[in-house]
Structure formats: structure tokens, C-alpha cells
Design an enzyme around this catalytic site. Structure first.
Site, PDB file in Angstrom:
ATOM      1  NE  ARG A   1      48.531  62.177   9.538  1.00 37.39           N
ATOM      2  CZ  ARG A   1      48.745  62.405  10.828  1.00 37.39           C
ATOM      3  NH1 ARG A   1      49.996  62.537  11.241  1.00 37.39           N
ATOM      4  NH2 ARG A   1      47.758  62.499  11.693  1.00 37.39           N
TER       5      ARG A   1
ATOM      6  CB  SER B   1      48.236  53.705   3.092  1.00 38.74           C
ATOM      7  OG  SER B   1      47.881  54.620   4.111  1.00 38.74           O
TER       8      SER B   1
ATOM      9  CB  VAL C   1      40.921  58.809   5.857  1.00 41.86           C
ATOM     10  CG1 VAL C   1      39.470  58.470   5.647  1.00 41.86           C
ATOM     11  CG2 VAL C   1      41.664  58.666   4.537  1.00 41.86           C
ATOM     12  CD  GLU C   2      46.665  57.305   7.282  1.00 41.60           C
ATOM     13  OE1 GLU C   2      47.630  58.060   7.030  1.00 41.60           O
ATOM     14  OE2 GLU C   2      46.694  56.089   7.107  1.00 41.60           O
ATOM     15  N   GLY C   3      43.509  62.269   9.262  1.00 43.96           N
ATOM     16  CA  GLY C   3      43.643  63.698   9.492  1.00 43.96           C
ATOM     17  C   GLY C   3      43.143  64.471   8.298  1.00 43.96           C
TER      18      GLY C   3
END
Length: 756
Positions: free
Chosen positions: A305, A308, A427-429
């Protein structure tokens, strides 16, 4: 006594209940500098000794060479309009190895550091989000990373070389209609069985959505709940979450449809599988990988996390810094650059100061991962607070650009990024969940010096360990109360500083903040305990306080790593003053909303009054934002250094290129313009005109040279060109969506009806 107390705490559910999936998340990764803040007495000298890396020559050459060249190839506006990446661009990316940055060299990849991967993403994503997603997905959580860490030798030898060359374009199928931030509740199902030939197979049924690169991918990593009623894999009847590798073209697989993301329409879409049969060999990690999918995801996200999404966000912030500082000096109103107006200056200063801290956090976080850390709490902070802060900075930049920011076209610099900012938030949480649930929930348990040990002792019914750690916790609690009291009285002076000079006060105040934070953490865990998971508003404020402590320290770490440059002090001051103010506001929110008998009543009354009477920090002063803005108001060495890593568009390019040309010329003409303005004030030259308009008169009176006359006129022409916006003919404006006879405006209602 301790055995009875342990049984009582367990029976009364005084500590939060932790599920198996939560346990895996809690135990994934490592505790890094976050543990120092939870200790209440951070060892800043030790923290300053943590690596703050730079790129090696090979990596720097890749960033300055192929990455810069790739950026030059991209026509952001055309790619956004056509929604396609040109084949020659993809071919170049494959040839130069952009798809294999994380893949080891032995498998044909580059084997580059996390810092390089982050730097490439930071440089590329602001130029074209669409192209950037190809690099991000290939080099973050997905097939390459999972196979590299968990794959069998056969999987590594087959997949990694093809992923490195871009023969396989991957996507990761995790999110579902009912499983977003709560990814552990996925409904996708994999059923293990033997086919007619006696081969062990897996039948998949799933419906995924929001999957980036799905429309163009040919290799899908599908997360599913694996069921094995006959225990063919030896992992029981229900192994759990598993990652399967599925190839495009598999019978029953439907892939290729698009969602339409806000901002730039990067490839993103649903994936549907109905009775898709794949070999059990396609489980990532083989049979041993069955049921290990959640562990794989948590372990990789623990550090991933931080890469990116923070890279894209911080790259966006640096791009905003570059163009907003430039535009504020190129654009004039009322006879002066708008950057000299205090309302604009306030926003420019904010962008400059916070970007300094964000870049420090990016490099600091990547350096930690490159040196073996996998810090899930810091990674979550980086993901949530870089993306949130950049969304805020994009708004500030849009206010500065005004009309030039809202009129789209090839020359619009910030519009698409502004519109697309919410993508990174989700995104990603989703950031709401990350802030209110993950950061403090994981941090308070994992990073606290005693909490996790007490939990484990209760679960194992280990009375000796329980007694030892509980007494240690109580001692720590009392120590944080005393330390907070002393540091409050001395306004942090007793916290000490590892350095002298103008930044010493920030270490002292961060030490003061950390002591209060540790005390408040103990209060929450003692008096709210098992109810904390449901107190998202409260835990969100705890997350804010922790995040801004880290971001402030990151600014200080950068300042030390870069040689304590005196010219950067205004940026350090802005970053730290802003962070300390955010920490103070978070503390005030905690005090005002701490619902616990007696303790809560005191905090909401006398405690709140004392907290505001002797604050950690007050509102930022106008001087701080003024001095921060001055750091980026000239095209000089400091400006160039602060925007290092941003794509430098040639001056012949539209948008950024022509703006940078104007900014350079305005800077070069500044001295001559100042002499003319001074002469106008002395009534030596005609007043009420721009310097370029009285340049000939100034030349005749010997105030400037002939070369400066030319420079002033060239700068004025460049300035006027740079502030122009795009104009379209009716034919251009109503052109087909892809510019080549594809979907027309008349087709849209029909297409929507079909999708519905």
C-alpha cells in the site's frame, strides 16, 4: 489474582474480539517507526538513522532515459479521447521492460528497488493515468508479485518471463458487488473435483467488478473461497481464500467489458466466470497455496500500500507544485502576477509545503520496504493520507488556474487529474475504512508495546505472561500520564531534540504530541476497549493524529537527508506547522468525544479547556505560507530540485510545455521588469503599462539593455500564449468519442439501455 482477572476480562469481552482474518492482517508485516509514536517517547535519533535511500545509477538512468522517453511519446488528450494506448507505446513499454520492474533478473525482469518502481509510477501517472495503470498493475499486487513470492518453481519459470516481457497482461480479480473494503467476505467460489481422467480440477463461479486492466488483460488472478469436499488437496473441506490463475479464453469466462472511471477512462471492468474449469496446478503456490490467499494478500499489502497509490498521488502533488507555482507567476491580473496576491499565495504555499512532506514520506516509506520492513500501519497511512491530501491540493490548484483549469482540451494541465482524484481514494481499501478502522485498529494492537502480548496471553490462558505484560502496560500507562503532564507544562522542551537549529522545536513538539497520543491510546484501550471497533469517528481522529506525526517527521527526515538546505526551511516549517495543527485538532476531537464514565466527563470539560489553553499548535501564520510560496515562484535551482522526478515536457509541447517556457522567460526577464517598475514608481517612465509595453522607452533612458527589451517582449508573448485555453469547432466538439468513427453521441442512450 491475575488468573481470575484474566478470566474476568475474557468473560466480559473487555478486549476486542479478533477474527481469524483480522488476526492474519494484524500479524502481517512489521512494526517500524509507528511503534515509536505509540511508545509515547519516540527515539528520534534512532528514527533519523533509518534509511532514506536514493536510486542507484542503473535505476536513475532508467528513470531519466526510458521513462522520460515514454512520457514524451504520450499525447494525454488523444489517449484520453480515444481510450486506447497506441500499439507503438505498448511495444516500447514491453521492449524497455516496464512490465517487469519487480520481477527478478533471473526471470527476465529488471529486479529494481521499490523506490525506483515508485519513482517511475510517480513520473508516469500524472502524464497519463491510462498508460500509468499498465505499469502500476504489472508491478504491484497481482500475478507477478504473488508468483514471485509464493509461486511454485514451475509457475515462476513459466509466468514470470512472460509477465516481464508483457506477453501476459495481468489483472487481479478481488472486488465483488458484496465485497469491497471487506475483501475477506468474497463470495467467489472454487470447487475442487476430479475430472473423468482423474485429474484434480477447480470449478470457478464468480462475479468481479472494478478490476483495473480487466478489459485488456489475458491473465487473471482470481481470489475465491475454495471448497474441497473430498479433501483432494489435503487442506480440509474448506481451505478458504485462494488465488487462482485463469487465462483469457477459458470456457465460461466473460472478460472485456468496461466500466467508465471518472477522470481518465483507464481500462477497468467486470469479470464474470460461470463454471470455469482450471487445473489445481493453477492455484498460486500449488496445493500448498490452497487457503493461503488471504495471508498472501495481507503480507503483500503490508508494504504494497506504500508503493503504487502513494506514488501516483505524490507524483500528482509534485506536478501540481510545478505547474501551480509557474502559472501563479505567468498569469497576471491588476498589473501583477496572481501569485503575489495573498489569496492565491496562500494556496501556492500550501501546495509547496505539503508536497515537500509527501515526497519525504514517499521516499522514506519506500526506503523502509527496500530495507526489509513491511509496515502495514505506515503503508495504510501513506495510501490514505497521500491520496486525500493530493485531492485537497488539486482543489487548491484548480482555484489558482480558475478558467484555465475547467476548460478541457490538449492545453488543460490539471482538469483530468482533478476529476480523477476520487479513484485513488477508493481503491486498495477505501480511505473511509482505512482511516476509521484499519490504521488505529491495527496500530493500537500491533504497535503498542504491550497490548498484543496481553491479548495473546489471555487467548493462551498464560497467567505468567498476562501478569508480566499487564503490569508492564499499567506502568507504561502511568509513565505516559506523567510524561504528558511534564511536557505539557514545558511545551515540549523536556522532550529534547536530536538536532540543533531551527528544526529542533519540531522534534520537541512531536515528542510532546507522542506522549499525549500514547496516553490517549491507553485510555481508549482501557476504558472503551472492545467497543473501539464500532467507534469509527473516534478511531478516525486517532488515525489523524498518528498520520500527521508521521508526515511531520517525514518532512524532517527529508530535510536531514538532503543536507539541511536553508532555502528549504520555509517548506519544513509549513509542513510541520500544518501537521501539528492537524494533530491538535485531532486531540481536541478525541477529548470532546471520549465517551467513558468519569474519565470521559473530565476530558470533555476540564481536559478540553486545558488542551485548548495550551495547544500543541495554532493556525498557520500568513508569514509561513508566504515564505513557502516564495520557494517556487522562480524558475531557479531550488524550483528545479523540488520538481525533480516530474516529467519535463519540452517547451514546444502544449499545456505544460508552453507554460514552462513562459515561466522560464518570465524569470529571466524579472530583473529588467523590476527596474522598469521601480522607474515607473519614480515617474521616470510612463505609468499604468506593463514593463514590456514601455521597454523601448526604458531602453532610450538607459534603464535596460536592447537584449532585455527583446527578452521582455518574448516573455510577454509567451505569457499570453500560456494562458490561452482550447477552442473547438462544432465538428471537433461533436466528434465521435474515440475520434475514429466509434461510439457516437446518438449511440449512447442505446448502449446504456443494453448495459442496464
Amino acid at each position: 489474582m491475575f488468573a481470575a482477572l484474566m478470566r474476568f476480562m475474557k468473560a466480559k469481552k473487555m478486549l476486542p474480539r479478533i477474527s481469524d482474518t483480522e488476526r492474519l492482517a494484524l500479524e502481517a508485516g512489521t512494526v517500524w517507526v509507528d511503534g515509536e509514536f505509540f511508545s509515547g517517547n519516540p527515539d528520534f535519533r534512532k528514527m533519523l538513522a533509518e534509511p532514506y535511500s536514493t536510486l542507484n545509477k542503473e535505476e536513475q538512468d532508467f528513470l531519466d532515459g526510458p521513462t522520460e522517453e515514454l512520457c514524451k511519446m504520450l499525447d494525454r488528450y488523444t489517449i484520453s479521447r480515444t481510450r486506447r494506448v497506441p500499439e507503438h507505446v505498448l511495444d516500447y513499454m514491453k521492449k524497455q521492460g516496464f512490465f517487469g520492474l519487480l520481477i527478478p533478473k533471473e526471470y527476465g525482469g529488471k529486479g529494481y528497488s521499490v523506490l525506483l518502481r515508485s519513482s517511475v509510477m510517480a513520473k508516469l501517472s500524472p502524464v497519463s493515468t491510462i498508460v500509468g495503470t499498465y505499469v502500476v498493475i504489472a508491478n504491484s499486487l497481482g500475478a507477478a508479485e504473488l508468483i514471485n513470492h509464493y509461486g511454485t518453481d514451475v509457475q515462476k519459470k513459466h509466468y514470470l518471463p512472460k509477465l516481464a516481457t508483457g506477453e501476459y497482461i495481468p489483472c487481479f480479480g478481488l472486488t465483488e458487488p458484496t465485497a469491497g473494503s471487506d475483501a475477506a467476505s468474497i463470495k467467489a467460489e472454487g470447487l475442487v473435483f476430479k475430472d473423468a481422467q482423474g485429474k484434480v480440477q477447480v470449478k470457478l463461479n464468480f462475479r468481479k467488478r472494478y478490476i483495473t486492466l480487466a478489459p485488456v488483460a489475458n491473465l487473471i488472478s482470481v481470489a475465491c473461497q475454495l471448497k474441497d469436499p473430498d479433501n483432494l488437496l489435503g487442506k480440509g473441506a474448506a481451505p478458504g481464500i485462494t488465488v487462482m490463475l485463469v487465462h483469457k479464453g477459458a470456457p465460461g469466462l466473460h472478460i472485456g467489458d468496461h466500466h467508465e472511471p471518472i477522470g481518465e477512462p483507464f481500462p477497468n471492468g467486470p469479470i464474470i466466470g460461470k463454471d470455469v474449469v482450471v487445473s489445481a496446478d493453477q492455484i498460486v503456490g500449488g496445493a500448498e497455496g490452497a487457503g493461503q490467499g488471504w495471508r498472501m494478500l495481507m503480507e503483500q499489502l503490508a508494504g504494497g500500500r506504500a508503493i503504487s497509490l502513494p506514488a501516483g498521488a505524490v507524483g500528482g502533488a509534485k506536478s501540481l507544485l510545478a505547474v501551480t507555482g509557474a502559472y501563479s507567476m505567468v498569469r497576471q491580473q491588476f498589473g501583477l502576477p496572481i501569485g503575489r496576491m495573498e489569496g492565491v499565495e496562500e494556496k501556492v504555499g500550501k501546495i509547496a509545503g505539503l508536497t515537500y512532506a509527501l515526497e519525504g514520506a514517499r521516499v522514506f516509506g519506500c526506503s523502509a520496504i527496500d530495507n526489509g520492513q513491511q509496515p502495514p500501519v505506515i503503508s495504510a497511512i501513506l495510501k490514505a493520507y497521500t491520496t486525500e491530501t493530493v485531492r485537497e491540493l488539486a482543489r487548491e490548484s484548480m482555484d489558482v488556474f480558475a478558467g484555465a483549469g475547467v476548460m478541457l482540451g490538449p492545453n488543460n494541465i490539471i482538469g483530468k487529474g482533478y476529476a480523477g482524484a476520487p479513484v485513488a481514494i477508493t481503491v486498495e481499501g477505501a480511505n473511509i475504512m482505512t482511516r476509521t478502522f484499519m490504521i488505529f485498529g491495527q496500530g493500537a494492537t500491533r504497535c503498542h508495546p504491550y497490548a498484543q502480548n496481553v491479548l495473546k496471553a489471555i487467548e493462551k490462558e498464560d497467567t505468567a505472561a498476562f501478569r508480566r505484560n499487564l503490569l508492564g502496560w499499567i506502568g507504561h500507562f502511568l509513565m505516559t500520564i506523567g510524561r504528558t503532564f511534564v511536557r505539557t507544562l514545558t511545551r515540549g522542551l523536556t522532550a529534547g531534540s536530536p538536532v540543533g537549529g531551527p528544526t529542533a522545536t519540531y522534534y520537541r513538539r512531536l515528542g510532546w504530541a507522542a506522549s499525549r497520543y500514547a496516553m490517549l491510546t491507553n485510555l481508549a484501550m482501557f476504558f472503551i476497549a472492545g467497543k473501539l471497533k464500532a467507534k469509527g469517528k473516534l478511531t478516525g481522529r486517532y488515525a489523524d493524529a498518528l498520520a500527521w506525526q508521521f508526515l511531520a517527521f517525514s518532512a524532517l527526515r527529508r530535510f536531514e537527508a538532503e543536507g539541511r538546505r536553508a532555502e528549504d526551511l520555509p517548506l519544513v516549517r509549513y509542513a510541520c506547522d500544518h501537521a501539528l495543527r492537524e494533530i491538535q485538532l485531532a486531540f481536541e476531537g478525541i477529548y470532546a468525544n471520549f465517551r467513558a464514565p468519569l474519565v470521559g466527563a473530565w476530558m470533555r470539560t476540564g481536559g478540553s479547556w486545558l488542551l485548548r489553553l495550551n495547544p500543541l499548535a495554532g493556525p498557520l501564520t500568513d508569514t509561513v505560507s508566504h515564505e513557502a510560496a516564495l520557494c517556487i515562484d522562480h524558475f531557479d535551482d531550488q524550483y528545479k530540485r523540488l520538481v525533480d522526478g516530474v516529467f519535463h515536457a519540452p517547451e514546444t509541447y502544449p499545456g505544460v510545455g508552453r507554460l514552462m517556457r513562459a515561466f522560464r522567460l518570465v524569470t529571466e526577464a524579472h530583473a529588467a521588469a523590476e527596474r522598469i517598475i521601480f522607474a515607473q514608481r519614480k515617474k521616470q517612465l510612463t505609468r499604468g503599462l506593463l514593463p514590456a509595453e514601455v521597454a523601448e522607452e526604458a531602453l532610450a533612458k538607459g534603464i535596460i539593455t536592447a537584449a532585455e527589451v527583446h527578452l521582455l517582449k518574448e516573455a510577454l508573448a509567451a505569457r499570453l500564449e500560456a494562458i490561452e485555453v482550447d477552442v473547438f469547432t462544432p465538428e471537433q466538439f461533436y466528434a465521435t468519442v474515440n475520434g475514429h468513427g466509434g461510439l457516437t453521441l446518438e449511440d449512447v442512450p442505446t448502449k446504456l439501455a443494453v448495459n442496464a
